[in-house]
Enzyme design. Sequence first.
Site, short mmCIF file in Angstrom:
data_model
loop_
_atom_site.label_atom_id
_atom_site.label_comp_id
_atom_site.label_asym_id
_atom_site.label_seq_id
_atom_site.Cartn_x
_atom_site.Cartn_y
_atom_site.Cartn_z
N ASP A 18 -6.60 1.15 7.85
CA ASP A 18 -7.13 -0.18 7.53
C ASP A 18 -8.65 -0.09 7.58
O ASP A 18 -9.22 0.24 8.63
CB ASP A 18 -6.61 -1.17 8.60
N ILE A 19 -9.29 -0.35 6.48
CA ILE A 19 -10.76 -0.15 6.39
C ILE A 19 -11.50 -1.03 7.40
O ILE A 19 -12.59 -0.68 7.85
CB ILE A 19 -11.25 -0.41 4.96
N VAL B 201 -8.04 -6.28 0.01
CA VAL B 201 -9.01 -5.78 1.00
C VAL B 201 -10.14 -6.80 1.20
O VAL B 201 -10.68 -6.93 2.29
CB VAL B 201 -9.53 -4.38 0.58
N ASP B 202 -10.45 -7.55 0.16
CA ASP B 202 -11.48 -8.62 0.26
C ASP B 202 -11.05 -9.62 1.35
O ASP B 202 -11.83 -9.97 2.25
CB ASP B 202 -11.56 -9.30 -1.11
N SER C 159 -10.31 -1.28 -7.25
CA SER C 159 -9.58 -1.64 -8.47
C SER C 159 -8.13 -1.20 -8.48
O SER C 159 -7.43 -1.43 -9.49
CB SER C 159 -10.28 -1.08 -9.74
N GLY D 54 -5.61 -2.30 -6.78
CA GLY D 54 -4.64 -3.33 -6.38
C GLY D 54 -4.55 -4.38 -7.48
O GLY D 54 -4.09 -4.08 -8.59
#
Length: 174
Positions: free
Chosen positions: A9-10, A32-33, A122, A124
């Site tokens: 997980d970033i 992720v945003d 890009s 997802g």
Amino acid sequence: MRIEAVPGDITRQQVDAIVNAANSSLLGGGGVDGAIHRAAGPRLLADCRRVRREKYPAGLPTGDAVATGAGDLAARAVIHTVGPVHAQHPDDGSDLLASCHRRCLEVAEELALQSIAFPAISCGAYGWRATEAAPIAIEAVRRYAAECPQSTIEVVRFVLLDHDARRAFASALE
Ligand code: APR
């Protein structure tokens, strides 16, 4: 410059900069945003609103990148970039995706940061297959490293949540 690909997980990465796969509004989203905004808290959105007002009133263009603070995240900065939507860029998608990575590295360099974590931009909602995106991403970072040997950036880490991305980036790194 070491380039690595790790599962995870970033938002949990201990790096100077975390790259967000944003949309041009910079006002948050899913994927992720959404994860980054949830982990960073409301200060991140406040920073994004200021960046919109002061630098990008029409929104952040696809392929570009901009830094904000990192709110409650351990990082020193979040670097937002807008990847190409696969269906909308049949011809220049690869160039735009490479540009996302180069611009994020340039922004990190301007801030004299030493480590940066990328998601699979890009791959997802924006519809790219990781097998297509990974070689473009890795090549863009390698090219930057070759062109900027004095860069302050020592570690570029691709942090991959889903299995396809993990496989694609691992093989693109070989
Ligand atoms: N850590 C690492 N990677 C993650 C995380 C996370 N916490 N959450 C999702 N991902 C991965 C997805 O599995 C995918 O491989 O990030 C990659 C990118 O997927 P998206 O987040 O959907 O980003 P993208 O395809 O670039 O689409 C951007 O989606 O969330 C909206 O606001 C965003 O409109 C923008 C669009």
